[in-house]
Design a protein around this motif. Structure first.
Motif, PDB file in Angstrom:
ATOM      1  N   UNK B 280     -55.335  78.534  29.166  1.00 17.52           N
ATOM      2  CA  UNK B 280     -54.351  78.219  30.210  1.00 17.52           C
ATOM      3  C   UNK B 280     -55.082  78.107  31.542  1.00 17.52           C
ATOM      4  N   UNK B 281     -54.607  77.180  32.369  1.00 17.62           N
ATOM      5  CA  UNK B 281     -55.322  76.929  33.618  1.00 17.62           C
ATOM      6  C   UNK B 281     -54.366  76.618  34.754  1.00 17.62           C
ATOM      7  N   UNK B 282     -54.797  76.990  35.953  1.00 18.88           N
ATOM      8  CA  UNK B 282     -54.080  76.531  37.139  1.00 18.88           C
ATOM      9  C   UNK B 282     -54.992  75.556  37.873  1.00 18.88           C
ATOM     10  N   UNK B 283     -54.351  74.738  38.702  1.00 15.34           N
ATOM     11  CA  UNK B 283     -55.078  73.783  39.534  1.00 15.34           C
ATOM     12  C   UNK B 283     -54.604  74.010  40.960  1.00 15.34           C
ATOM     13  N   UNK B 284     -55.528  74.145  41.904  1.00 13.62           N
ATOM     14  CA  UNK B 284     -55.107  74.291  43.291  1.00 13.62           C
ATOM     15  C   UNK B 284     -56.156  73.759  44.243  1.00 13.62           C
ATOM     16  N   UNK B 285     -55.783  73.772  45.521  1.00 11.87           N
ATOM     17  CA  UNK B 285     -56.632  73.265  46.605  1.00 11.87           C
ATOM     18  C   UNK B 285     -56.768  74.371  47.648  1.00 11.87           C
ATOM     19  N   UNK B 286     -57.961  74.519  48.206  1.00  9.38           N
ATOM     20  CA  UNK B 286     -58.135  75.369  49.391  1.00  9.38           C
ATOM     21  C   UNK B 286     -58.302  76.850  49.114  1.00  9.38           C
ATOM     22  N   UNK B 287     -57.950  77.671  50.105  1.00 16.58           N
ATOM     23  CA  UNK B 287     -58.276  79.096  50.092  1.00 16.58           C
ATOM     24  C   UNK B 287     -57.591  79.876  48.973  1.00 16.58           C
ATOM     25  N   UNK B 288     -56.462  79.369  48.490  1.00 13.28           N
ATOM     26  CA  UNK B 288     -55.738  80.065  47.416  1.00 13.28           C
ATOM     27  C   UNK B 288     -56.625  80.228  46.182  1.00 13.28           C
ATOM     28  N   UNK B 289     -57.590  79.321  46.028  1.00 13.99           N
ATOM     29  CA  UNK B 289     -58.494  79.402  44.874  1.00 13.99           C
ATOM     30  C   UNK B 289     -59.201  80.755  44.847  1.00 13.99           C
ATOM     31  N   UNK B 290     -59.479  81.330  46.008  1.00 13.24           N
ATOM     32  CA  UNK B 290     -60.125  82.639  46.069  1.00 13.24           C
ATOM     33  C   UNK B 290     -59.273  83.705  45.410  1.00 13.24           C
ATOM     34  N   UNK B 291     -57.974  83.681  45.709  1.00 12.49           N
ATOM     35  CA  UNK B 291     -57.042  84.639  45.107  1.00 12.49           C
ATOM     36  C   UNK B 291     -56.939  84.380  43.604  1.00 12.49           C
ATOM     37  N   UNK B 292     -56.873  83.100  43.233  1.00 14.51           N
ATOM     38  CA  UNK B 292     -56.719  82.760  41.813  1.00 14.51           C
ATOM     39  C   UNK B 292     -57.938  83.247  41.022  1.00 14.51           C
ATOM     40  N   UNK B 293     -59.117  83.115  41.593  1.00 18.46           N
ATOM     41  CA  UNK B 293     -60.329  83.554  40.884  1.00 18.46           C
ATOM     42  C   UNK B 293     -60.276  85.061  40.587  1.00 18.46           C
ATOM     43  N   UNK B 294     -59.769  85.845  41.548  1.00 19.29           N
ATOM     44  CA  UNK B 294     -59.617  87.289  41.351  1.00 19.29           C
ATOM     45  C   UNK B 294     -58.665  87.558  40.188  1.00 19.29           C
ATOM     46  N   UNK B 295     -57.560  86.806  40.162  1.00 18.84           N
ATOM     47  CA  UNK B 295     -56.567  86.992  39.099  1.00 18.84           C
ATOM     48  C   UNK B 295     -57.150  86.585  37.744  1.00 18.84           C
ATOM     49  N   UNK B 296     -57.903  85.484  37.740  1.00 22.73           N
ATOM     50  CA  UNK B 296     -58.530  85.030  36.493  1.00 22.73           C
ATOM     51  C   UNK B 296     -59.451  86.129  35.960  1.00 22.73           C
ATOM     52  N   UNK B 297     -60.231  86.746  36.851  1.00 21.60           N
ATOM     53  CA  UNK B 297     -61.129  87.832  36.423  1.00 21.60           C
ATOM     54  C   UNK B 297     -60.341  88.991  35.811  1.00 21.60           C
ATOM     55  N   UNK B 298     -59.220  89.351  36.453  1.00 17.52           N
ATOM     56  CA  UNK B 298     -58.377  90.445  35.936  1.00 17.52           C
ATOM     57  C   UNK B 298     -57.826  90.103  34.552  1.00 17.52           C
ATOM     58  N   UNK B 299     -57.385  88.848  34.409  1.00 16.51           N
ATOM     59  CA  UNK B 299     -56.812  88.428  33.124  1.00 16.51           C
ATOM     60  C   UNK B 299     -57.875  88.391  32.029  1.00 16.51           C
ATOM     61  N   UNK B 300     -59.060  87.926  32.405  1.00 10.00           N
ATOM     62  CA  UNK B 300     -60.166  87.850  31.434  1.00 10.00           C
ATOM     63  C   UNK B 300     -60.508  89.241  30.902  1.00 10.00           C
ATOM     64  N   UNK B 301     -60.435  90.246  31.803  1.00  8.11           N
ATOM     65  CA  UNK B 301     -60.723  91.621  31.372  1.00  8.11           C
ATOM     66  C   UNK B 301     -59.722  92.083  30.327  1.00  8.11           C
ATOM     67  N   UNK B 302     -58.505  91.535  30.428  1.00  9.95           N
ATOM     68  CA  UNK B 302     -57.463  91.895  29.438  1.00  9.95           C
ATOM     69  C   UNK B 302     -57.508  90.985  28.219  1.00  9.95           C
ATOM     70  N   UNK B 303     -58.467  90.072  28.199  1.00 10.85           N
ATOM     71  CA  UNK B 303     -58.608  89.186  27.046  1.00 10.85           C
ATOM     72  C   UNK B 303     -57.782  87.911  27.117  1.00 10.85           C
ATOM     73  N   UNK B 304     -57.164  87.666  28.256  1.00 10.87           N
ATOM     74  CA  UNK B 304     -56.395  86.415  28.400  1.00 10.87           C
ATOM     75  C   UNK B 304     -57.349  85.300  28.802  1.00 10.87           C
ATOM     76  N   UNK B 305     -57.309  84.195  28.058  1.00 10.31           N
ATOM     77  CA  UNK B 305     -58.243  83.096  28.338  1.00 10.31           C
ATOM     78  C   UNK B 305     -57.683  82.203  29.444  1.00 10.31           C
ATOM     79  N   UNK B 306     -57.863  82.714  30.678  1.00 11.05           N
ATOM     80  CA  UNK B 306     -57.340  82.000  31.846  1.00 11.05           C
ATOM     81  C   UNK B 306     -58.485  81.332  32.604  1.00 11.05           C
ATOM     82  N   UNK B 307     -58.188  80.229  33.272  1.00 11.30           N
ATOM     83  CA  UNK B 307     -59.200  79.530  34.075  1.00 11.30           C
ATOM     84  C   UNK B 307     -58.553  78.836  35.253  1.00 11.30           C
ATOM     85  N   UNK B 308     -59.430  78.278  36.098  1.00  8.78           N
ATOM     86  CA  UNK B 308     -58.950  77.580  37.303  1.00  8.78           C
ATOM     87  C   UNK B 308     -59.739  76.293  37.486  1.00  8.78           C
ATOM     88  N   UNK B 309     -59.058  75.245  37.922  1.00 10.67           N
ATOM     89  CA  UNK B 309     -59.743  74.036  38.376  1.00 10.67           C
ATOM     90  C   UNK B 309     -59.377  73.841  39.837  1.00 10.67           C
TER      91      UNK B 309
END
Lengths: 95, 409
Positions: B280-309
């Motif tokens: 599963x992936x989100x797509x965004x523009x700008x500074x929000x990507x910083x927040x999304x990357x933090x969330x992706x890391x948290x989800x990955x630790x729980x084994x959720x295969x999340x990503x961002x473009x």
């Protein structure tokens, strides 16, 4: 579009003119055409001076005012300025 | 090549932009202050006053005049920069089209801010998204470091003789513009050498001679005159061609800069984050990507295969990269910090969904409108987006195509 026109690959960018304005004829924009009456005309040259396109010239050899219809846009300023009403604006094709 | 040793200084986003412009040997800066861009103009006018730059700084009475000054300066072969935001950009609208149509490679920083009314000075992307079709290259920064790097790259991209398109660099109002960050800056000489002198292509003039593409009394040319049904269309097609060429040039310039600085943002057009094996992936523009990357890391630790473009370049739209990175995903959410009222989704959503349409097996794509007028978008809201994506994967059903997040219902 006529084949004499160039493609987008052949022309300069940004609308840079690759021919001088004397080669880009604008006379077909005209709706009304100035028609000159030699009898009424006193050769004061006001039409020549006022024409915004420089399309009216005096020919000293023939003593005639010459209209360049390749560039005359039919604005009618010459007819308006003529003190002797020697220029009439006539609907194109009805002259 | 090892990256250069670089000085680290504390700069906010606006200061980082002004610092980059200072190093780029700009001939003309014309700008009008508007929040949250004002600091750029303030800092740059200080550089001028202190004699740190050899730039003609023109104080104008409006943004319309600011861009007109830059456009005409660029038409003489000069390097020109301006900056604005929100209503200032809206006032420039007419000249945005004149600038791209005249192929004047002006670089402009847009400190993204909401449009009035009601009046709001905070960050969203409504201002520059409204200028999507004006023939400018759009680059969006995630942080102040990237804003600095992108300005330097923007001059090279815009002025490339095969591109010659004005380029805007977007940075989120306040979140980036007014927040201090450690920014690595390259030495002045390095930047000056990287940006180099403007190289002008040759154009055929009215006498049939090939002359440099600039307004010059020695070799007069006419730029951007009346162009009717006979040639206007051809000139617009040339702009589209320049955009297509810009795709490769942006990549090349980004790579050359990465070799120099050691900083890389994906391939320069899109930046994938933990996306290779993501489901599963989100797509965004700008500074929000910083927040999304933090969330992706948290989800990955729980084994959720999340990503961002993260879409870094919005124009030209990197369609092939969007397809490459999203085609095998099970569900995609596009985050829009702008609303296209009545448009069935935000502008980025339209573009991403359109890019994926031709795929045999395209992922379901949903839209989240968020953060309008600077509304905070904390990690828990992003978690909510990923939870919904997981639900779509499980049920195979989209309940709501266009969603508003962080809004009181």
């Amino acid at each position: 579009m006529s084949p004499e026109y160039k493609s987008w690959k052949e022309i300069p960018i940004a609308g840079v003119c690759w021919v001088p304005s004397t080669e880009y004829k604008t006379g077909d924009w005209r709706t009304y055409k100035p028609v000159w009456d030699s009898e009424k005309c006193i050769r004061c040259m006001l039409c020549h001076i006022y024409c915004p396109e420089g399309a009216i010239k005096y020919n000293a050899e023939t003593d005639e005012m010459e209209f360049n219809y390749d560039f005359c846009k039919g604005c009618g300023i010459c007819a308006n300025e003529c003190p002797k009403e020697a220029i009439k604006m006539v609907l194109e094709g009805k002259e | 090549m090892a990256a250069l040793k670089q000085e680290v200084i504390a700069l906010n986003g606006d200061e980082a932009v002004a610092y980059a412009v200072k190093q780029c040997d700009v001939d003309v800066v014309a700008a009008y202050p508007i929040t949250p861009q004002t600091i750029i103009v303030e800092r740059f006018s200080e550089y001028v006053a202190n004699g740190e730059v050899d730039t003609a700084f023109i104080c104008v009475e409006s943004e319309h005049s600011a861009l007109t000054c830059c456009l005409t300066a660029a038409a003489t072969g000069a390097r020109a920069f301006t900056a604005t935001a929100s209503a200032g950009l809206a006032l420039m609208h007419e000249i945005l089209g004149v600038t791209s149509g005249c192929r004047a490679p002006v670089v402009m920083a847009i400190v993204n801010r909401a449009l009035s009314a009601p009046i709001n000075i905070h960050g969203d992307h409504s201002d520059s998204m409204a200028e999507r079709d004006m023939g400018w290259i759009h680059i969006y920064a995630e942080n102040s470091q990237e804003a600095y790097d992108s300005i330097i790259q923007a001059f090279r991209i815009a002025e490339h003789p095969e591109v010659l398109l004005p380029t805007l660099v977007g940075l989120d109002g306040f979140i980036l513009s007014h927040t201090l960050e450690n920014v690595h800056v390259l030495p002045d000489e390095t930047v000056k050498r990287f940006v180099g002198e403007r190289k002008l292509p040759l154009v055929r003039n009215h006498e049939g001679k090939l002359v440099p593409f600039k307004l010059d009394p020695e070799n007069p040319i006419t730029i951007g005159p009346l162009d009717l049904y006979d040639y206007y269309f051809e000139h617009k097609r040339q702009q589209e061609e320049a955009m297509r060429k810009a795709y490769d040039i942006i990549k090349e310039v980004h790579e050359e800069y990465a070799q120099l600085s050691g900083r890389r943002y994906g391939n320069g057009l899109v930046e994938p984050y933990r996306l290779e094996d993501a489901e599963i992936a989100t797509v965004c523009i700008g500074s929000t990507a910083g927040t999304v990357k933090t969330v992706v890391d948290e989800l990955r630790e729980k084994g959720v295969k999340a990503g961002l473009l993260r879409i870094r370049v919005f124009r030209p739209l990197p369609v092939q990269d969007i397809i490459k990175w999203l085609s095998d995903k099970k569900a995609v959410a596009v985050m829009d910090r702008a609303c296209s009222f009545g448009g069935n989704g935000g502008p980025l959503f339209h573009e991403i969904r359109h890019a994926l349409y031709d795929l045999q097996n395209r992922p379901p794509v949903i839209n989240y409108i968020y953060g309008l007028g600077g509304r905070d978008t904390p990690p828990y809201l992003i978690h909510h987006v990923y939870q919904n994506l997981q639900k779509i994967v499980e049920t195979g059903r989209i309940e709501q195509l266009v969603n508003f997040i962080g809004l009181r219902e």
